[in-house]
Design an enzyme around this catalytic site. Structure first.
Site, short mmCIF file in Angstrom:
data_model
loop_
_atom_site.label_atom_id
_atom_site.label_comp_id
_atom_site.label_asym_id
_atom_site.label_seq_id
_atom_site.Cartn_x
_atom_site.Cartn_y
_atom_site.Cartn_z
N GLY B 47 0.26 -1.62 0.02
CA GLY B 47 -0.17 0.00 -0.03
C GLY B 47 0.69 1.28 -0.20
O GLY B 47 0.04 2.35 0.07
N HIS B 74 16.49 13.05 -12.34
CA HIS B 74 15.71 11.76 -12.37
C HIS B 74 15.19 11.63 -10.79
O HIS B 74 15.57 11.56 -9.62
CB HIS B 74 16.72 10.35 -12.20
CG HIS B 74 16.62 9.90 -13.93
ND1 HIS B 74 17.83 9.30 -14.35
CD2 HIS B 74 16.28 9.76 -14.48
CE1 HIS B 74 17.58 8.42 -15.83
NE2 HIS B 74 16.25 9.01 -16.16
N ASP B 76 14.93 9.66 -8.89
CA ASP B 76 15.79 8.59 -7.70
C ASP B 76 16.73 9.76 -7.11
O ASP B 76 17.24 9.07 -6.06
CB ASP B 76 16.28 7.60 -7.57
CG ASP B 76 17.43 6.87 -8.82
OD1 ASP B 76 17.25 8.53 -9.82
OD2 ASP B 76 17.99 6.12 -8.76
N HIS B 139 24.56 10.30 -19.77
CA HIS B 139 22.78 9.34 -18.70
C HIS B 139 21.89 9.40 -19.72
O HIS B 139 22.20 9.04 -20.69
CB HIS B 139 23.37 9.49 -17.66
CG HIS B 139 22.31 9.05 -16.34
ND1 HIS B 139 22.40 7.76 -16.35
CD2 HIS B 139 21.12 9.48 -15.52
CE1 HIS B 139 21.80 7.10 -15.61
NE2 HIS B 139 21.10 8.04 -15.39
N ASP B 193 29.39 5.15 -9.19
CA ASP B 193 28.09 4.48 -9.36
C ASP B 193 28.21 3.01 -9.59
O ASP B 193 28.68 2.96 -10.46
CB ASP B 193 27.30 5.08 -10.46
CG ASP B 193 25.51 4.74 -11.76
OD1 ASP B 193 25.72 3.36 -10.93
OD2 ASP B 193 26.12 5.22 -13.15
N SER B 231 11.54 9.90 -19.25
CA SER B 231 12.75 11.84 -18.64
C SER B 231 14.26 11.19 -19.83
O SER B 231 14.68 11.44 -19.70
CB SER B 231 13.24 10.81 -17.04
OG SER B 231 13.92 9.82 -16.92
N ASN B 232 13.54 10.11 -20.40
CA ASN B 232 14.99 9.15 -21.40
C ASN B 232 14.36 10.83 -22.50
O ASN B 232 14.37 9.92 -23.61
CB ASN B 232 15.36 8.33 -22.14
CG ASN B 232 16.28 7.54 -22.50
OD1 ASN B 232 17.16 8.65 -23.18
ND2 ASN B 232 17.34 6.60 -22.46
N VAL B 363 19.46 0.85 -24.65
CA VAL B 363 20.80 0.61 -23.75
C VAL B 363 20.85 1.29 -22.43
O VAL B 363 19.77 1.99 -22.61
CB VAL B 363 21.81 1.51 -25.10
CG1 VAL B 363 22.24 0.65 -25.92
CG2 VAL B 363 21.55 2.60 -25.14
N HIS B 366 24.33 3.57 -17.72
CA HIS B 366 24.67 3.46 -16.15
C HIS B 366 26.29 2.48 -17.12
O HIS B 366 26.45 1.67 -17.57
CB HIS B 366 24.36 2.59 -15.40
CG HIS B 366 23.28 3.57 -14.37
ND1 HIS B 366 23.23 4.15 -13.46
CD2 HIS B 366 21.95 2.96 -14.59
CE1 HIS B 366 22.76 4.22 -12.98
NE2 HIS B 366 21.21 3.57 -13.59
#
Lengths: 553, 553
Positions: B47, B74, B76, B139, B193, B231-232, B363, B366
């Site tokens: 939930g 992004h 995150d 990125h 990363d 977002s790409n 692709v 990262h």
């Protein structure tokens, strides 16, 4: 009747999914059932333990059923037998290992009256009008078979789950000669495993895992803990052989692992020299470098051996930095996160972990595209039915067959319940029978349906809010309450103001009902539900299940 | 105070997980926060809508916070900003695209008083004692940046999310010269990363997707529907370019896709010629072969565009056999099943679907191991902190650094909350601050904790059974009930006998309590619960949540 002259092949499970494989072969008054498996529940089937196929079609034609024929002993091929046998007693044919695994299940389910008929690859049996032959296959469990059925309209071949392993661990190569011979003599239809139809090339041989295992054993200085599917007896055999080579004793952990090891040793499928297998509680008599632990939990299942070790709640085994852990399996889609977490936790405890991203610790049991092509070219059927796969896999497998020259109209892409109908010259999908998922939850089979699941989904998202009101038996006026109880909605101690507000809303509804002489409980409940719903969305943005309960006293 | 002479780096999120990246850089009286992201809930967080980092440490040191610095836009990395800004008002530095995306979110959350400070790669800013520079990265979103911080104890470099793309779509190559220059001048610590640290080789260039797209466009005769991460923007740009080449109009579907397209066109990150973009309801004015639809739903999210189309409940778009569907994304672990089902359903509707197993439609954003090695060799830091990854990825990244010659004791493998402490010469993990997951559920932030989640888990498995009993106010004897209400437990209509049996058990308990003069409600409830639990397990094998409610009237 015209229908009697036609062969009907009806998958009750296994098409459009990986799991609960079960296929009906019907001609006139005879039915043979190929496999009778279960599926594990999807994420949205909350609280469900197992899924079995809807067997209505079989039960409605129970007097026709002559036999169940098993290709191999994996749960998705045998796991529903105990449910079928409660309804019909029919002989079950399979290799000894498959039947050994079946028998354990039947006993667990307290079935007593059953007829297990062991066969070997190469055998042929008669079941009604069908002559059924077993062909040696190769897969991630020993003695997996392909099947052919000689029917009045022609020969049907079913690959079972297979790959073409040139160097199987038990030395039993897939009998490509038999497939070739059948193909040469003429095959009306081929049903073939589509699991890896998206994967290019050739699936690795089980023997390749040996090299990786040997290397890890050669460098390990502490314990070795290997998790794999219990049913992959060939992999257990390899591990046992290498353990012996490096002088390690073997400890077996986890109920299903213990089961499979016992059954396959009893039946001669697994050979471990005297004295190598030791009990878990004798481990302390040996040095770490003398120990191999075989355990369940390769899929990150929370209650299984490896997960318990990773979470430091295993009864006897505590992971230490000296341990080498071999996760010899690939996560099934849906398990990737839990497997990842298990590996992370093992690494945090300092263990050396070898897992899927490394090369050579696991190979699939299913044929990739090159092997699928070979099978199609060997059997060269008139009609082709891709089976055992999700829809996109069946589709890819069908496209592969088309590339090899099978006419598009002879490639029959069906779903569970599709009736594939054949004469000597023709084949098509004609109609559909009832199929579906029957949920097993605890002791209940089929008593949890979509309504219950939908309720569980709502409860899981925002919890439940219960409203209890007692009305006076005579005056119908509120005598006590409203009392509110919630679970899974908000943390009760932090939500006094919220609950107080909710209570006021309900009192308001009750007052209005009294004033307007509304005494129908249904109406009162609907009004409570509506008022609360609106209030809670506004205040919390959530929609708990609201359960108004009215009592009279 | 000694502590003032030390630099402290404290990750509040993003280590041991992919998500909610947030890192504190602290020296003396100054704190800078790098990124402030959210995570999507795990399967067992029932939930929950979003997860944000526990920001206690930041809030306890709020007077020290000088700036938030964003690497890219992004979720995150930016998704928790609106929660932070409710507590502290602090300037936010980032590229224009990142800030554009931030601003939409802040407005949605009705924040008004904020300070967004646009920067460009190459800029340097001052925040307290820190000099902070932005390095052009590459990125899966334009204008992603690496960051360097000049601190009194030395230079720290953070890669941000990156890959080394030799042919980025927007022509902005990652500034490897800057990383090299910093490395040459001397870097105390590198944070890098780790997402693809398990992956060998080099991640493909975004441009590779172009070839696949071009080919699919060249053969498609019907509509083309492409799903990707909104977002790409680079991928959207490629699709737009190719759509123009083949004379197709573009329709944008899905709230987040519409948002990103608008923002990135406004800010000049996405260029689509006048007249190419059309509204959904004007589609019918064009032939199918003149249409490209860009949609959300590449992760099989049930409410997103592509899933609705696959399930035939999209408002305007009905999939037909002529459609070509490009699923230009890889399923995040945990989404594999829902993406698979979406593809299956699209195939069932007859569409041509190009998805992950095909080459070249997606692709990663990262860096793989070859690129990670290059970055380590360019920056050649004294200390190395693998970040942005689950534990096994951090571990692999650390092992890679060790192979490149960084001393093992200088590779600092921490977790969320670890305090990485540096002087000019030394670096170590010293202590831990409070961190954790704060759940966002509806409008509530942090009001759902483990107790609520545990209740939801129990409710989701076996449902709830409510027992209501009314006692007489004076005599304390049972006046009404027990009444039973269940949800998510059994299908009510089929379980009269079960409920009747349960009622008898409760009556029995109540009778015993009366006889033994037990009047404590707690005791009565415990006894009801125990008796029912035992009865239900015996009869059903299930453990619903049992809620006894006692009323007085």
């Amino acid at each position: 009747m015209e229908q009697k002259n036609k062969l009907r092949i009806i998958p009750l499970g296994g098409l459009g999914e990986i799991g609960k494989n079960m296929t009906v072969f019907e001609y006139g008054e005879d039915i043979v059932i190929l496999d009778c498996g279960l599926a594990f529940p999807d994420d949205d089937m909350l609280g469900i333990d197992l899924v079995i196929p809807d067997m209505t079609y079989v039960l409605e034609n129970r007097e026709k059923v002559r036999a169940v024929v098993l290709t191999h002993g994996h749960e998705d091929h045998i796991g529903s037998l105990s449910y079928l046998l409660r309804e019909i007693n029919v002989p079950i044919y399979g290799t000894r290992l498959a039947l050994g695994l079946v028998e354990t299940r039947l006993k667990e389910n307290r079935l007593e009256n059953y007829h297990l008929m062991p066969i070997e690859a190469g055998d042929e049996i008669k079941a009604g009008i069908f002559d059924i032959g077993f062909i040696q296959g190769s897969h991630s469990i020993p003695d997996a078979c392909g099947i052919y059925l000689k029917t009045p309209v022609g020969t049907i071949v079913h690959t079972g789950d297979f790959k073409i392993d040139p160097t199987p661990v038990d030395g039993k190569r897939i009998d490509i000669h038999k497939f070739a011979q059948l193909g040469k003599a003429g095959v009306l239809a081929l049903l073939a495993d589509s699991t890896n139809a998206e994967r290019e090339g050739h699936t690795g041989s089980e023997l390749e895992v040996s090299n990786t295992l040997d290397q890890e054993f050669s460098i390990a200085r502490g314990r070795i803990i290997m998790a794999t599917f219990a049913s992959n007896v060939s992999r257990l055999q390899q591990a046992a052989n290498i353990a012996c080579k490096y002088g390690r004793k073997i400890v077996v952990c986890g109920r299903s692992m213990v089961n499979v090891v016992n059954i396959s040793m009893d039946l001669g499928y697994l050979t471990i020299p005297e004295g190598v297998l030791i009990e878990e509680d004798l481990m302390h008599n040996y040095e770490d470098k003398q120990i191999l632990i075989l355990t369940t939990g390769s899929q990150g299942e929370p209650m299984a051996g490896l997960s318990r070790m990773a979470n430091r709640n295993h009864r006897r085994i505590t992971i230490t930095p000296g341990d080498t852990i071999l996760v010899a399996a690939t996560p099934i889609p849906g398990n990737a996160r839990s497997v990842g977490k298990t590996i992370d936790n093992l690494l945090r405890l300092g263990a050396h972990v070898v897992y899927e991203k490394e090369s050579g610790i696991h190979v699939s049991g299913h044929a990739s595209r090159d092997e699928l092509q070979l099978m199609l070219n060997l059997v060269r059927p008139k009609f082709f039915l891709p089976v055992h796969g999700e829809y996109r896999m069946l589709k890819k497998h069908g496209e592969l067959a088309e590339k090899l020259g099978i006419p598009k109209e002879n490639i029959l892409l069906g779903e569970n319940g599709s009736v594939f109908e054949f004469t000597e010259d023709t084949g098509c999908i004609n109609g559909k029978v009832k199929v579906g998922n029957i949920f097993v939850d605890g002791l209940g089979v089929g008593d949890v349906g979509n309504i219950v699941i939908r309720d569980r989904q709502q409860l899981s998202q925002d919890g439940v809010l219960i409203v209890v009101v007692t009305l006076d038996k005579e005056s119908k006026l509120v005598k006590s309450g409203p009392d509110l109880v919630s679970r899974g909605f908000v943390y009760v101690r932090d939500s006094e103001a919220l609950m107080h507000g909710a209570q006021l809303k309900i009192k308001n509804v009750l007052h209005n009902c009294e004033v307007n002489h509304i005494s129908s409980w249904t109406t009162i409940k609907v009004q409570i539900r509506e008022a609360l719903n609106q209030y809670l969305i506004e205040k919390t943005g959530r929609r708990p299940m609201i359960l108004p309960i009215i009592m009279e006293a």
